[in-house]
Enzyme design. Sequence first.
Site, PDB file in Angstrom:
ATOM      1  N   CYS A 194       0.829  -1.205   0.000  1.00  0.00           N
ATOM      2  CA  CYS A 194       0.000   0.000   0.000  1.00  0.00           C
ATOM      3  C   CYS A 194       0.862   1.252   0.000  1.00  0.00           C
ATOM      4  O   CYS A 194       0.468   2.284  -0.564  1.00  0.00           O
ATOM      5  CB  CYS A 194      -0.918   0.021   1.228  1.00  0.00           C
ATOM      6  SG  CYS A 194      -2.126  -1.322   1.288  1.00  0.00           S
ATOM      7  N   CYS A 209       1.454 -17.007  -8.249  1.00  0.00           N
ATOM      8  CA  CYS A 209       0.795 -18.000  -7.394  1.00  0.00           C
ATOM      9  C   CYS A 209       1.773 -18.681  -6.452  1.00  0.00           C
ATOM     10  O   CYS A 209       1.451 -18.965  -5.308  1.00  0.00           O
ATOM     11  CB  CYS A 209       0.112 -19.064  -8.259  1.00  0.00           C
ATOM     12  SG  CYS A 209      -1.162 -18.390  -9.344  1.00  0.00           S
ATOM     13  N   ASP A 262      22.501  -4.583  23.481  1.00  0.00           N
ATOM     14  CA  ASP A 262      22.381  -3.681  24.619  1.00  0.00           C
ATOM     15  C   ASP A 262      22.901  -4.428  25.845  1.00  0.00           C
ATOM     16  O   ASP A 262      22.938  -5.660  25.850  1.00  0.00           O
ATOM     17  CB  ASP A 262      20.916  -3.288  24.812  1.00  0.00           C
ATOM     18  CG  ASP A 262      20.695  -2.496  26.085  1.00  0.00           C
ATOM     19  OD1 ASP A 262      21.432  -1.526  26.316  1.00  0.00           O
ATOM     20  OD2 ASP A 262      19.797  -2.864  26.855  1.00  0.00           O
ATOM     21  N   ASP A 317      16.372  -4.319  24.899  1.00  0.00           N
ATOM     22  CA  ASP A 317      15.068  -4.384  25.564  1.00  0.00           C
ATOM     23  C   ASP A 317      14.617  -3.049  26.140  1.00  0.00           C
ATOM     24  O   ASP A 317      13.544  -2.950  26.713  1.00  0.00           O
ATOM     25  CB  ASP A 317      15.081  -5.428  26.688  1.00  0.00           C
ATOM     26  CG  ASP A 317      15.898  -4.970  27.891  1.00  0.00           C
ATOM     27  OD1 ASP A 317      16.810  -4.138  27.708  1.00  0.00           O
ATOM     28  OD2 ASP A 317      15.606  -5.441  29.010  1.00  0.00           O
TER      29      ASP A 317
END
Length: 608
Positions: free
Chosen positions: A17, A354, A396, A592
């Site tokens: 889109c 397909c 991290d 995180d």
Amino acid sequence: MANTKTLLVDGMDCASCTAKIEGVVCNIPGVENVKLNYTTQKLKFDLSDAANDARPIIKAVEKLGYKVTQPGEKERLANLHWWQTGKGQLVIGTAALLAIAWGLVLFLPQYSGYVFAAAGLIALVPLARKAWAAAIAGQPFTIETLVTIAVIGAIFIDEAAEASIVVFFFLIGELLEAMAAAKARKSVQALADLVPKSAFLVTADGTTEVSADELAIGDIIEVRPGGRIPADGIISKGQTSIDEAAVTGESMPKRKQVGDSVFAGSINAEGVIQVTVENTVENNMISRILQMVEDAQASKAPTARFIDDFSKYYTPGVIVVSALIAIIPPMFFGQDWNEWIYRGLAILLIGCPCALVLSTPAAITSGISAGAKRGLLMKGGAVLEAIGKVKLVAFDKTGTLTKGEPKVTDVKTFSGDEKSLLEYAGAVEASSSHPLAVAIVEEVKQRGFAIKDTTDSSALSGRGVQGNVGGKLAIIASPRYAGEISKFSDEQQKTIEALEDEGKTIAVVILENVILGAIALRDELREDATSAMKQLTDAGVGAVMLTGDNKRTGNALAAQLGIEVKAELMPEDKLVEIERLKERGNVAMVGDGINDAPALAKAVVGSA
């Protein structure tokens, strides 16, 4: 001078889109630098002075079948399960019709074709609408156009079963993409929710609770213990400990006093402070992190750019070839029209992707399911493809390589015994919620020592805490303040310096001006961190630690793991490091914290 505008586009249910909308908007005179972020649904573009009106853009996008709103107008959508969405219900309905059709194949085969055709046409409705809207907007050759013609053609040549299966799996692929995008949008929204929606504004008449959006540069706000800071600023009154883990990745709260900077979204751990606002809500630390995430997501990968370019030529090419096969033999060589129209439609059906439509959703589903069984949640098939090409993984530190909370690592006794040292320390720290205090109390309990009663507990303005334990004054202090109370011997000083060189935080225990000893704390490595680094090395993949923590702690932990380290990094610094590391090959980022979000989005693969 160009005027930058932002619009929100609702109704995008697949990544294709974005190319469709961008293509239409780019063709509007006076519009430049068009960028549409599928995850955040934000359409950004520049308007020239001569065309300083966004209405033609809104009209053009709405012609494609999407809803357009201005920022701030959009209502929060309800959190719907996939089966409650329109696309989910269409998939369920189509599946039910296909089940009925296959049942008819066994018992009433003469009617099964009608049900297959009905299932294919019903499932085709949203794709046909997109194809029609794109054609009206000047993009007639889209993948939806090809699928629509192929499915209708397949039904025409009595291959309704194949047509319905193709369009059904196409819908499943779009549904999987929509589910992944919805989850990504929730993650982005969680970043924005870190900043409080209200603030305590200090005025001549006292404090007044106002919306955080109303804060202006120069306003003075009051932040109470346990509260999140609503705006970037400088402390103008008071001192406290600030937990910046969500913003910078620093594992330990930082001591802040008058003149120190604080960031929106960080937590005031102790005292009441007043902060002079330096940035409005649109430009605070969390807003800048969000912007970096959006910019990173909006930048297309080479594969995505290749697919966009390839589709411009592939779809019209297949349609032209199909038309030539159907027309030229009958028209110029006297062949049978019905036979060659059939062959033309067959070529069109073969030309429809397909294989991709059928295999991609199945492969994605299989990979995601296999990952889920191992505790991994993957957002789409692109991750599965990209992870195999990664040459370097950036980690991290806090909460990723480490456990995310400080633990007592060493207890050094200078006077008396270890039991007495820990009991006095536990007694003084028992009433505090500071992460270091909680760790010390937890260590005392684990060793089975008693927590003694304490009276007259008080904080020492950033230098430590004190309390009366059994009629004796006990103090838990930093090495610097402890040295002002009592003198360290050379050996004791060397012991403390050695612990600090290992990246550990030191709490000195003093009883009646006598130094009992020192307690060392650190956010320790996870049990499997070392073995994970070894497995990466054995696989020929490099590793580097990116942390907002101080260099001493970062270097100490990286040495244990045998990996590189970049320390004292702000969120924007991590983004720069990821770009630099990409020069060495494809980079994955594992983190995180909120401070990791831009780097996670910018890396080839982000894992949180």
